[in-house]
Write a protein that holds these residues in place. Structure first.
Motif, PDB file in Angstrom:
ATOM      1  N   PRO A 162       0.835  -1.208   0.000  1.00  0.00           N
ATOM      2  CA  PRO A 162       0.000   0.000   0.000  1.00  0.00           C
ATOM      3  C   PRO A 162       0.865   1.252   0.000  1.00  0.00           C
ATOM      4  N   LEU A 163       0.398   2.291  -0.702  1.00  0.00           N
ATOM      5  CA  LEU A 163       1.142   3.551  -0.723  1.00  0.00           C
ATOM      6  C   LEU A 163       0.405   4.646   0.041  1.00  0.00           C
ATOM      7  N   TYR A 164      -0.811   4.966  -0.409  1.00  0.00           N
ATOM      8  CA  TYR A 164      -1.539   6.050   0.272  1.00  0.00           C
ATOM      9  C   TYR A 164      -3.006   6.042  -0.107  1.00  0.00           C
ATOM     10  N   ASN A 165      -3.770   6.796   0.667  1.00  0.00           N
ATOM     11  CA  ASN A 165      -5.188   7.021   0.411  1.00  0.00           C
ATOM     12  C   ASN A 165      -5.331   8.507   0.079  1.00  0.00           C
ATOM     13  N   SER A 166      -5.958   8.797  -1.035  1.00  0.00           N
ATOM     14  CA  SER A 166      -6.025  10.196  -1.482  1.00  0.00           C
ATOM     15  C   SER A 166      -7.223  10.929  -0.876  1.00  0.00           C
ATOM     16  N   PHE A 167      -7.144  12.220  -0.923  1.00  0.00           N
ATOM     17  CA  PHE A 167      -8.313  13.047  -0.668  1.00  0.00           C
ATOM     18  C   PHE A 167      -8.968  13.365  -1.991  1.00  0.00           C
ATOM     19  N   LYS A 168     -10.187  13.859  -1.907  1.00  0.00           N
ATOM     20  CA  LYS A 168     -10.832  14.365  -3.103  1.00  0.00           C
ATOM     21  C   LYS A 168     -10.834  15.879  -2.956  1.00  0.00           C
ATOM     22  N   ALA A 169     -10.578  16.586  -3.999  1.00  0.00           N
ATOM     23  CA  ALA A 169     -10.655  18.034  -3.881  1.00  0.00           C
ATOM     24  C   ALA A 169     -11.324  18.591  -5.109  1.00  0.00           C
ATOM     25  N   GLN A 170     -12.140  19.574  -4.907  1.00  0.00           N
ATOM     26  CA  GLN A 170     -12.906  20.152  -5.995  1.00  0.00           C
ATOM     27  C   GLN A 170     -12.804  21.665  -5.929  1.00  0.00           C
ATOM     28  N   GLY A 171     -12.433  22.258  -7.036  1.00  0.00           N
ATOM     29  CA  GLY A 171     -12.371  23.706  -7.089  1.00  0.00           C
ATOM     30  C   GLY A 171     -13.664  24.244  -7.673  1.00  0.00           C
ATOM     31  N   VAL A 172     -14.260  25.234  -6.999  1.00  0.00           N
ATOM     32  CA  VAL A 172     -15.531  25.787  -7.468  1.00  0.00           C
ATOM     33  C   VAL A 172     -15.354  27.282  -7.696  1.00  0.00           C
ATOM     34  N   ASN A 173     -15.878  27.747  -8.805  1.00  0.00           N
ATOM     35  CA  ASN A 173     -15.864  29.186  -9.064  1.00  0.00           C
ATOM     36  C   ASN A 173     -17.008  29.818  -8.291  1.00  0.00           C
ATOM     37  N   LYS A 174     -16.681  30.471  -7.156  1.00  0.00           N
ATOM     38  CA  LYS A 174     -17.757  30.955  -6.289  1.00  0.00           C
ATOM     39  C   LYS A 174     -18.351  32.271  -6.779  1.00  0.00           C
ATOM     40  N   ASP A 175     -17.718  32.899  -7.745  1.00  0.00           N
ATOM     41  CA  ASP A 175     -18.326  34.091  -8.338  1.00  0.00           C
ATOM     42  C   ASP A 175     -19.530  33.709  -9.178  1.00  0.00           C
ATOM     43  N   ILE A 176     -19.485  32.502  -9.756  1.00  0.00           N
ATOM     44  CA  ILE A 176     -20.553  32.094 -10.667  1.00  0.00           C
ATOM     45  C   ILE A 176     -21.519  31.125  -9.994  1.00  0.00           C
ATOM     46  N   LEU A 177     -20.961  30.134  -9.295  1.00  0.00           N
ATOM     47  CA  LEU A 177     -21.830  29.121  -8.693  1.00  0.00           C
ATOM     48  C   LEU A 177     -22.070  29.416  -7.213  1.00  0.00           C
ATOM     49  N   VAL A 179     -21.782  28.129  -3.924  1.00  0.00           N
ATOM     50  CA  VAL A 179     -20.936  27.050  -3.399  1.00  0.00           C
ATOM     51  C   VAL A 179     -21.734  26.071  -2.542  1.00  0.00           C
ATOM     52  N   ASN A 180     -22.753  26.584  -1.819  1.00  0.00           N
ATOM     53  CA  ASN A 180     -23.506  25.707  -0.912  1.00  0.00           C
ATOM     54  C   ASN A 180     -24.298  24.637  -1.652  1.00  0.00           C
ATOM     55  N   ILE A 190     -20.380  13.238  -8.826  1.00  0.00           N
ATOM     56  CA  ILE A 190     -21.061  14.491  -8.490  1.00  0.00           C
ATOM     57  C   ILE A 190     -22.445  14.557  -9.143  1.00  0.00           C
ATOM     58  N   ALA A 191     -23.425  15.001  -8.353  1.00  0.00           N
ATOM     59  CA  ALA A 191     -24.786  15.179  -8.882  1.00  0.00           C
ATOM     60  C   ALA A 191     -24.925  16.616  -9.356  1.00  0.00           C
ATOM     61  N   TRP A 192     -25.418  16.793 -10.584  1.00  0.00           N
ATOM     62  CA  TRP A 192     -25.527  18.157 -11.129  1.00  0.00           C
ATOM     63  C   TRP A 192     -26.827  18.849 -10.714  1.00  0.00           C
ATOM     64  N   GLU A 193     -27.874  18.056 -10.429  1.00  0.00           N
ATOM     65  CA  GLU A 193     -29.192  18.702 -10.288  1.00  0.00           C
ATOM     66  C   GLU A 193     -29.296  19.731  -9.173  1.00  0.00           C
ATOM     67  N   PRO A 194     -28.606  19.559  -8.006  1.00  0.00           N
ATOM     68  CA  PRO A 194     -28.779  20.615  -7.001  1.00  0.00           C
ATOM     69  C   PRO A 194     -27.964  21.873  -7.276  1.00  0.00           C
ATOM     70  N   ILE A 195     -27.003  21.830  -8.203  1.00  0.00           N
ATOM     71  CA  ILE A 195     -26.096  22.974  -8.409  1.00  0.00           C
ATOM     72  C   ILE A 195     -26.848  24.167  -8.975  1.00  0.00           C
ATOM     73  N   ASP A 196     -26.559  25.326  -8.404  1.00  0.00           N
ATOM     74  CA  ASP A 196     -27.274  26.517  -8.840  1.00  0.00           C
ATOM     75  C   ASP A 196     -26.307  27.686  -9.017  1.00  0.00           C
ATOM     76  N   PHE A 197     -26.708  28.637  -9.864  1.00  0.00           N
ATOM     77  CA  PHE A 197     -25.914  29.856 -10.031  1.00  0.00           C
ATOM     78  C   PHE A 197     -26.180  30.817  -8.870  1.00  0.00           C
ATOM     79  N   ASN A 198     -25.241  31.708  -8.617  1.00  0.00           N
ATOM     80  CA  ASN A 198     -25.501  32.792  -7.673  1.00  0.00           C
ATOM     81  C   ASN A 198     -26.651  33.642  -8.191  1.00  0.00           C
ATOM     82  N   ASP A 199     -26.618  33.902  -9.488  1.00  0.00           N
ATOM     83  CA  ASP A 199     -27.660  34.711 -10.122  1.00  0.00           C
ATOM     84  C   ASP A 199     -28.700  33.753 -10.699  1.00  0.00           C
ATOM     85  N   LYS A 200     -29.811  33.589  -9.958  1.00  0.00           N
ATOM     86  CA  LYS A 200     -30.765  32.544 -10.341  1.00  0.00           C
ATOM     87  C   LYS A 200     -31.495  32.839 -11.641  1.00  0.00           C
ATOM     88  N   THR A 201     -31.393  34.068 -12.116  1.00  0.00           N
ATOM     89  CA  THR A 201     -32.067  34.390 -13.376  1.00  0.00           C
ATOM     90  C   THR A 201     -31.345  33.749 -14.554  1.00  0.00           C
TER      91      THR A 201
END
Lengths: 603, 495
Positions: A162-177, A179-180, A190-201
């Motif tokens: 065995p060598l190692y167990n990795s982490f998962k890391a995800q970069g999110v553009n918080k100006d557009i999406l 984050v919550n 990753i599930a896409w359906e809950p993802i929303d823009f900051n600007d819901k319009t």
């Protein structure tokens, strides 16, 4: 006074002499305790890996060399040539990795280490027996069994390092999406359906742009592929009976079922189906509601073809579903009055939990189901042996629900005489690739449907009839998946807002994402484990346990963690991320020398 | 007045003085910019003191330039008092400013023989080697052979200082005293450290001591005067020889393990005295890696140029000398090879036979055979019409003897120039292939490999990419400048 002068003088002399200490001065000090080696000749180890694992290979090479081995590197540019070299047996150890996407330990060992496993190159009866034993046990019991398994697999026999167990890391553009709304799950895609823009319009007008490394899609039929090219895509195109939470608990949230329940004895599983999902199709470049409901007949069809190796040519996932015995629709309401496993509630009570309208009637025809008036569909599944981890497999993308009607109308060929050049199976990537062969016949039960793709990107549209009006209704209408192979290029794309989300930020680049004001770095544990696999045929390492152990104790996981700036975790086997067995691999050069001498003496 | 303006124009010292103060000023500004941490508004003491030293010598250089100009404009030559000031500027060698030091040496001596120039650059090379090697003293330990190697290098340097003084005193434009022979032979031995200036100087002295053929000496003098007059060419030669020499000496003064063994306790360290260029992501000392990388770059560069020069030259000579048919067969076959893109051919060869240094050299060599054959063929066709070839033929010499005794030696000049210019290309090709993962194994210190790791840290640890990049640029640039200088020296029209 004299004494202190003398001390100072001595100290000065030591410092002066220390100014130019030569290499042998230094190494003499280090090796004072090691006994002289009897045989000075070096053992050559051939290390096979891919260009993407160059850094791990360098660490392993370095650690082996420092322990008296000689290392030959065999670096292949891509997975195809790596597999070819592996199959040809041109290696002593191969750098391998495994990600348990179902989040249960059985999946982490069954295919890899059981004698008859899909990806297994070893045969050890004791390992087989331990894997079988653990599979029937509950989490409290199996920790001990998996500990025994690790002891046998790693420390006693040294089949893997065995060598190692990795982490998962995800970069999110918080100006557009927002984050919550962006999830980062330990196991599931990753599930896409809950993802929303900051600007819901912008939900209708703008696309969510994500990235994936591989642009050649193995198959969009969920049972015909299980790899990085489609896991995320099929997860979002096909709904399943259950889902995994971010930390790998099986739930019904966001799935085809309102609730699920296990009957006493752990062999019968019940699922109460929703009635607000229709299949979507692509007509004239738009996603349309086909009007066909996702119902019990589709579930039965999908699971039966998932477990049957002969249902399609080139079936890649049946071993995940071999525990399933029968799947049937339940029409007799009294059948639900049995007790749940480990509880004194009945199945019916379990299934009705949280429902506004209680079950009044069970129907077999999906069109007559009407949840508002209490008409429900219930699917019952039985397993060959009691096997609670089966639910994790049902949460895997390969258990995605396809349309019985549509798949049967497309897959009209005879499985035994299937001809790749003539027959076009359901989910063939050519049918959705732009060009003359384009003929999109997909029926998606999930939140999104793939419209078309090219070498550069794939375009998805929202399924208009997916749980409309509920929390699970997809927020953003269009999703674009960019195919960018190289992690560094992807990071650049994320930083200049070309993509909104990057799943898989390299460990050494966390600080870049964290220091970028418009980006947010999400981190979670993952089930990915890297390890070295020994060749089991025609090599010195195949026959000599001592040589394998010498390699095992050469590996220092602390140094690996150092290299990754602490962004990795120690591992002992592929189950380490899911089960805390308490084992730990400690590097020990004294043991290495001992085992090497054993090996050279012919043991 | 007109005469004096002309004196200003033809003065070597004035041209070099101008070149020197500009370069020196650029270096000073770079140091100034680096001595401030703009983010935190702090002053970096160590860099700033280096800047101060550079600034001092740059200012002094500017003053010297102005004095040289004034002297030339007023009396038509440089006053010996001005020349004496060159001794002050000599101290700039302590700061490592090779430009000002070289100028100072030039200014001090009025009559400059090629031997004097060789001796100066020989000494400069030696000083740089010792300075670079002694940076290892700051490390936790040094190679076992370090101390003895340094003592030998220092001994050689002392001998070279003596040689420089003797050369400046006793070697004349057309002859040297006979006892210089001993010095020359010792010099040839010291050239074993890779300091090829010592070899040039030794050879040059032997020629002057032994030869009574004045035309040979003056030809030698003229050629080297042309090269040394060209500041960039001689600096290019200096850098190449420095790299070559450091590659040889590093075997004894550097520890290879520091360049290849991972040190997880010292990952991505910023440049410091112990790690002059910092460490990479595996904790390996970048300074040692760059030094050992020079070896591979030079080896591959030279070898992959020498092989096509020999093969291409041979085929080209045959094609140029013999009839239409031989010419056609050889050249059309080579045209086919010429039509295959060189870098693709190299990638294909490496993909088929595996990545190691030998294959790399072969892969890079094969592609450039046709261009050398073409160059050689054109020269041979021209030279074979000369009278001396006809007379050799009339005397009944065999064809091969005519080609390789008479024609080829007289067609070599363009080949040498072309080879020098393409070594740079080979260095770049080596690094490119390594960068693409097709060159040598990734842990081996090679400039392309180092750059590859650096490229992923461009933002956070930019020195990892900048330093190997600079090394490649400097070496390639040096070869190009030298090639340019050689072309001018060999060109009969420039006489």
């Amino acid at each position: 006074m004299k004494k202190s002068l003398l001390t100072i003088l001595l100290a000065v002399m030591v410092v002066l002499a220390g100014c130019v200490s030569t290499k042998s001065d230094v190494s003499d000090k280090k090796n004072d305790n090691t006994e002289p080696k009897t045989d000075k000749s070096k053992v050559v180890i051939e290390l096979l890996g891919m260009g993407s694992g160059e850094e791990d290979m360098n660490i392993v090479r370095d650690q082996l060399i420092k322990n008296g081995f000689d290392v030959k590197l065999n670096i292949q540019p891509d997975y195809g040539s790596f597999t070819a070299q592996k199959e040809a047996g041109n290696y002593d150890v191969a750098l391998s990795s495994w990600t348990t996407v179902t989040g249960n330990p059985d999946y982490a060992v069954r295919a890899l280490f059981k004698s008859d496993g899909d990806n297994s190159i070893m045969a050890d009866e004791e390992v087989d027996a331990l894997i079988e034993k653990a599979s029937t046990e509950t989490p409290n019991e199996f920790a001990k069994t998996y500990k025994q398994l690790e002891q046998r697999l790693v420390f006693d026999k040294a089949y893997i390092v065995p060598l190692y167990n990795s982490f998962k890391a995800q970069g999110v553009n918080k100006d557009i999406l927002d984050v919550n709304t962006v999830r980062l799950a330990k196991s599931r895609a990753i599930a896409w359906e809950p993802i929303d823009f900051n600007d819901k319009t912008k939900r209708e007008t703008d696309s969510l742009i994500v990235q994936q490394a591989n642009g050649t899609l193995t198959s969009l039929d969920p049972i015909k592929a299980n790899d990085g090219s489609i896991n995320t895509l099929n997860t979002n195109m096909y709904v399943r009976l259950v889902n995994l939470t971010d930390d790998d608990v099986v739930v019904s949230d966001g799935s085809l079922s309102y609730n699920h329940s296990i009957a006493e004895g752990n062999s019968a599983y019940y699922f109460l189906l929703r009635d607000d999902l229709n299949f979507a199709a692509i007509t004239d470049g738009k996603a349309v509601d086909t009007g066909e409901r996702v119902g019990a007949d589709d579930v039965i069809f999908s699971l039966n073809r998932a477990k049957d190796p002969n249902s399609v040519p080139d079936h890649r996932t049946y071993s995940l579903h071999e525990h399933i015995q029968d799947v049937e629709v339940v029409t007799d309401l009294s059948e639900l009055d049995v007790l749940q496993s480990g509880s004194n509630e009945t199945i019916r009570e379990g299934l009705e939990k949280g429902l506004d309208v209680k079950i009044a009637e069970l129907v077999s025809d999906k069109t007559s189901a009407d949840n508002t008036s209490g008409k429900y569909q219930v699917v019952k599944m039985t397993t060959v042996n009691p096997f609670p981890q089966v639910l994790n497999y049902l949460a895997h993308q390969s258990a995605g629900i396809v349309s019985k009607k549509q798949v049967e109308s497309i897959n009209t060929y005879d499985v035994a005489s299937f001809d790749v050049s003539k027959d076009i199976p359901y989910g063939d990537q050519n049918s959705v690739t732009e060009g003359a062969k384009y003929n999109n016949t997909l029926y998606a039960s999930g939140p999104y449907i793939l419209s078309h793709k090219n070498d550069y990107e794939a375009i998805f549209y929202k399924n208009p009839a997916y749980m409309a009006g509920t929390d699970y209704e997809p927020k953003i209408s269009n999703v674009t998946v960019r195919f960018i192979q190289d992690p560094d290029s992807t990071l650049s794309a994320l930083r200049n807002s070309e993509i909104h989300l990057f799943n898989g930020v390299p460990e050494t680049k966390y600080d870049l994402v964290e220091n970028d004001s418009k980006l947010f770095l999400q981190k979670n544990d993952s089930n990915a484990v890297s390890y070295l696999l020994f060749n089991t045929k025609n090599r010195e390492v195949s026959t000599s346990e001592a040589l394998r152990k010498a390699v095992l104790y050469s590996i220092n996981q602390d140094e690996i963690l150092n290299f990754y700036q602490g962004n990795k975790k120690k591992a002992v086997s592929t189950v380490s991320p899911m089960v805390d067995t308490g084992n730990e691999l400690k590097a020990d050069s004294a043991k290495v020398q001992e085992f090497l001498n054993d090996y050279k003496a012919g043991n | 007045m007109l005469n004096k303006k002309h004196a200003l124009k033809i003065s070597r010292e004035y041209t070099q003085a101008n070149f020197t103060w500009i370069i020196s000023l650029i270096l000073t500004v770079v140091l100034l910019l680096n001595s401030f941490n703009f983010k935190e508004g702090e002053l970096k003491g160590s860099v700033f003191s280096v800047f101060a030293a550079y600034a001092f010598f740059t200012i002094f250089q500017t003053i010297l330039t102005w004095m040289v100009k004034r002297d030339l404009l007023t009396i038509g030559e440089i006053r010996s008092s001005t020349r004496k000031l060159g001794y002050v500027q000599l101290f700039s060698i302590v700061t490592g400013n090779v430009f000002t030091a070289a100028f100072a040496f030039n200014l001090i001596k009025k009559q400059k023989t090629p031997e004097y120039t060789f001796a100066v650059y020989m000494l400069l090379t030696q000083v740089f080697i010792i300075a670079i090697s002694s940076l290892n003293l700051f490390k936790s330990y040094v190679a076992d052979s370090f101390l003895s190697a340094m003592i030998i290098l220092l001994g050689i340097m002392i001998f070279q200082v003596v040689t420089l003084i003797l050369t400046a005193r006793y070697v004349k434009e057309e002859s040297a005293p006979a006892w210089m022979m001993i010095v020359a032979i010792v010099l040839l031995f010291t050239a074993l450290t890779g300091n090829l200036f010592a070899l040039l100087l030794g050879y040059s002295l032997i020629v002057k001591v032994r030869s009574h053929d004045q035309s040979k000496i003056s030809k030698w003098n003229t050629m080297w005067k042309k090269i040394t007059r060209n500041s960039t060419a001689i600096l290019g030669l200096f850098f190449i020889i420095l790299m070559f020499s450091i590659s040889v000496c590093s075997t004894f003064t550097f520890d290879y393990d520091m360049a290849v063994e991972n040190d997880y306790g010292a990952i991505l360290q910023k440049p410091s005295l112990a790690y002059p260029f910092g460490t990479d992501n595996f904790g390996r000392d970048l300074f040692s890696r760059i030094i050992f990388g020079a070896r591979i770059s030079l080896l591959v560069g030279f070898a992959s140029t020498a092989i096509p020069v020999v093969i291409g030259g041979f085929l080209g000579a045959l094609a140029g000398y013999y009839s239409q048919r031989t010419d056609n067969i050889i050249m059309r076959l080579l045209d086919i090879l010429y039509a295959v893109p060189g870098i693709l051919l190299a990638i294909a060869i490496i993909a088929a036979f595996g990545a190691n240094t030998t294959n790399l050299i072969l892969a890079l060599s094969v592609g450039s055979i046709p261009t050398y054959a073409r160059t050689m063929r054109a020269n041979v066709m021209m030279v074979s019409n000369y009278e001396f070839v006809d007379s050799a033929r009339a005397l009944g010499s065999a064809d091969f003897s005519i080609i390789f005794r008479q024609i080829v030696p007289n067609s070599l000049a363009p080949m040498i120039v072309k080879a020098t210019l393409t070594i740079g290309g080979a260095v770049i090709a080596t690094s490119s292939l390594s960068f693409l993962g097709l060159g040598v194994e990734p842990h081996i210190p090679e400039w392309g490999n180092i750059l590859k790791i650096g490229s992923t840290y461009l933002e956070s640890h930019s020195y990892l990419a900048i330093i190997p990049g600079l090394a490649i640029i400097l070496l390639v640039l040096s070869f190009n400048f030298l090639g340019d200088g050689l072309r001018d020296a060999f060109d009969p029209r420039m006489d």
